[in-house]
Design a protein around this motif. Structure first.
Motif, mmCIF file in Angstrom:
data_model
loop_
_atom_site.group_PDB
_atom_site.id
_atom_site.type_symbol
_atom_site.label_atom_id
_atom_site.label_comp_id
_atom_site.label_asym_id
_atom_site.label_seq_id
_atom_site.Cartn_x
_atom_site.Cartn_y
_atom_site.Cartn_z
ATOM 1 N N SER A 16 -37.881 49.979 29.263
ATOM 2 C CA SER A 16 -39.084 50.279 30.042
ATOM 3 C C SER A 16 -40.299 49.651 29.375
ATOM 4 N N PHE A 17 -41.302 49.427 30.219
ATOM 5 C CA PHE A 17 -42.536 48.791 29.755
ATOM 6 C C PHE A 17 -43.694 49.766 29.922
ATOM 7 N N ALA A 18 -44.628 49.766 28.974
ATOM 8 C CA ALA A 18 -45.811 50.615 29.061
ATOM 9 C C ALA A 18 -46.891 50.045 28.160
ATOM 10 N N PHE A 19 -48.155 50.499 28.440
ATOM 11 C CA PHE A 19 -49.287 50.148 27.603
ATOM 12 C C PHE A 19 -49.605 51.324 26.687
ATOM 13 N N THR A 20 -49.968 50.990 25.471
ATOM 14 C CA THR A 20 -50.475 52.005 24.550
ATOM 15 C C THR A 20 -51.984 51.788 24.422
ATOM 16 N N ALA A 21 -52.766 52.805 24.809
ATOM 17 C CA ALA A 21 -54.216 52.680 24.814
ATOM 18 C C ALA A 21 -54.772 52.870 23.414
ATOM 19 N N ILE A 22 -55.621 51.950 23.005
ATOM 20 C CA ILE A 22 -56.313 52.042 21.726
ATOM 21 C C ILE A 22 -57.724 52.587 21.929
ATOM 22 N N GLU A 23 -58.336 52.223 23.068
ATOM 23 C CA GLU A 23 -59.697 52.682 23.382
ATOM 24 C C GLU A 23 -59.873 52.708 24.893
ATOM 25 N N ILE A 24 -60.579 53.721 25.372
ATOM 26 C CA ILE A 24 -60.840 53.872 26.808
ATOM 27 C C ILE A 24 -62.349 53.915 27.022
ATOM 28 N N ARG A 25 -62.818 53.051 27.931
ATOM 29 C CA ARG A 25 -64.245 53.042 28.248
ATOM 30 C C ARG A 25 -64.413 53.183 29.770
ATOM 31 N N PRO A 26 -65.065 54.261 30.192
ATOM 32 C CA PRO A 26 -65.335 54.387 31.639
ATOM 33 C C PRO A 26 -66.274 53.271 32.104
ATOM 34 N N VAL A 27 -66.019 52.790 33.295
ATOM 35 C CA VAL A 27 -66.907 51.780 33.880
ATOM 36 C C VAL A 27 -68.122 52.512 34.436
ATOM 37 N N GLY A 28 -69.279 52.298 33.859
ATOM 38 C CA GLY A 28 -70.489 53.001 34.262
ATOM 39 C C GLY A 28 -71.021 52.521 35.600
ATOM 40 N N VAL A 29 -71.908 53.356 36.170
ATOM 41 C CA VAL A 29 -72.503 53.026 37.459
ATOM 42 C C VAL A 29 -73.327 51.743 37.357
#
Length: 403
Positions: free
Chosen positions: A95-108
């Motif tokens: 199986s394939f997956a991404f491991t998140a190192i950092e998450i940034r919300p896309v601002g308005v």
């Protein structure tokens, strides 16, 4: 290069999966943008699905709870995010997956900046020009409606349209109006209704919402699909203050779903009133024109030349008689005056004529040559003479002259 294999020398599954893991490992860490769905947390790990906002594609993402909680604000289902990920391939499970190192919300602010850049690009291509927008039909036979399933926007459009024109027909395409599936479903519904020859106009509508909720209606692929439609498209997205790019490319923008119904379907009561007003105006115009023509005809008929043609002939005959009498009087007077003048001239001629003297007893003595003899001394005996009397002549011969 790929490994050399053959039916006689195949590779075992573990070798193939290990090779796939090596290939994926070369990708390294990358930044990926998408929309979060299926967000769950189990213990110290957070699981989510990162879905492409346009295409129907997604990938699994896992991250530590600390990474998730470090994002401010914390992402929720439906949020647009930019994730710094490392691609992992689990050999044991294939199986394939991404491991998140950092998450940034896309601002308005960033979303608005992207929309503005996209708006400028599309405007430069002429997709928003007014000269390419088409007029809506006065009374569409069938209206195509793209809206959410069992939404208030659908009820507003249908109820208001049927209240204005009960005979109007609709073909409703219920689609997702927000989320990752919205763009694909709205585009497919648009293509379907545009290919239907019975549909005269298409309304794309949904209720109000946040900027993120309305993002599908600013998607470039959807905007281009609307621009390519042969059928006029009406955009009724959100409320008056909402302005997705779909409003700019559509042939007509409505501020609300109710406003869309009013602009697409005419009001039967208003049209009947307008017909009555136009009919009354037409009657007044025609009546006024007939009255003017009748008055003109009466005035023409009342003229002497038409009302009593014989009277004009009589008047002309009287004029002819008067001119004839006048010419006769003039001619008679002229003749009388000429006769009197002639008589006076005759009297003068008679008074001056030698014949008048001869009438008084005189005569004229002439030689045969016509010479008049004035003295006797000019004559000699034997000369032949002619005596001219009033009525005749006498020939004589001179026998003697005396002084």
């Amino acid at each position: 290069m790929g490994a050399k294999t053959s039916p006689e020398e195949p590779l075992p599954v573990r070798s193939v999966l290990q090779m796939v893991a090596q290939w994926i490992g070369r990708l390294g860490t990358i930044w990926v943008e998408g929309q979060i769905t299926e967000l769950t947390a189990r213990g110290g790990t957070v699981f989510m699905t990162l879905r492409d906002p346009v295409a129907n594609m997604s990938a699994r993402v896992t991250c530590a709870r600390t990474v998730y909680e470090a994002s401010v604000p914390r992402p929720v289902d439906g949020a647009r995010v930019v994730v710094h990920v490392k691609a992992d391939f689990w050999v044991n499970r294939g199986s394939f997956a991404f491991t998140a190192i950092e998450i940034r919300p896309v601002g308005v602010g960033e979303l608005l900046a992207r929309l503005e850049r996209l708006r400028q690009v599309l405007a430069a291509e002429g997709l928003f020009n007014n000269d390419r927008k088409r007029r809506l039909p006065f009374l569409p036979g069938t209206v195509g409606l793209i809206c959410g399933r069992d939404s208030a926007a659908e009820r507003d459009v249908l109820e208001n349209a049927r209240r204005r024109w009960p005979a109007v027909r609709f073909k409703v395409e219920a689609v997702a109006v927000q989320g990752s599936y919205a763009v694909a479903e709205v585009t497919e519904a648009l293509r379907k209704l545009d290919g239907d020859r019975e549909v005269d106009v298409i309304i794309v509508t949904r209720g109000g919402g946040s900027l993120e909720d309305l993002l599908p209606f600013s998607d470039e692929s959807l905007v281009r699909a609307v621009a390519a439609c042969r059928t006029p498209v009406v955009s009724a997205i959100g409320h008056e203050q909402d302005s997705p790019l779909l409003d700019l490319v559509a042939d007509l923008r409505a501020s609300t779903p109710t406003d869309a119904a009013k602009k697409v379907v005419p009001d039967v009561g208003e049209q009947l009133t307008l017909v009555r007003q136009l009919r009354d105006r037409g009657r007044r115009v025609v009546g006024g024109w007939l009255d003017r023509e009748q008055h003109w005809l009466q005035s023409v008929r009342s003229r002497p030349s038409l009302s009593d043609p014989v009277r004009e002939l009589d008047r002309r005959a009287e004029q002819v008689d008067a001119l004839r009498d006048r010419s006769r009087r003039c001619l008679t007077g002229s003749l009388d005056r000429s006769a009197d003048g002639l008589e006076h001239l005759r009297a003068r001629l008679i008074a001056l004529s030698p014949a008048a003297t001869l009438e008084r007893g005189y005569s004229i003595v002439q030689r045969p040559s016509g010479e008049v003899v004035r003295r006797a001394a000019d004559l000699s005996p034997g000369d032949a003479l002619t005596l001219r009397l009033p009525d005749d002549r006498v020939s004589v011969t001179v026998t003697e002259t005396s002084p």
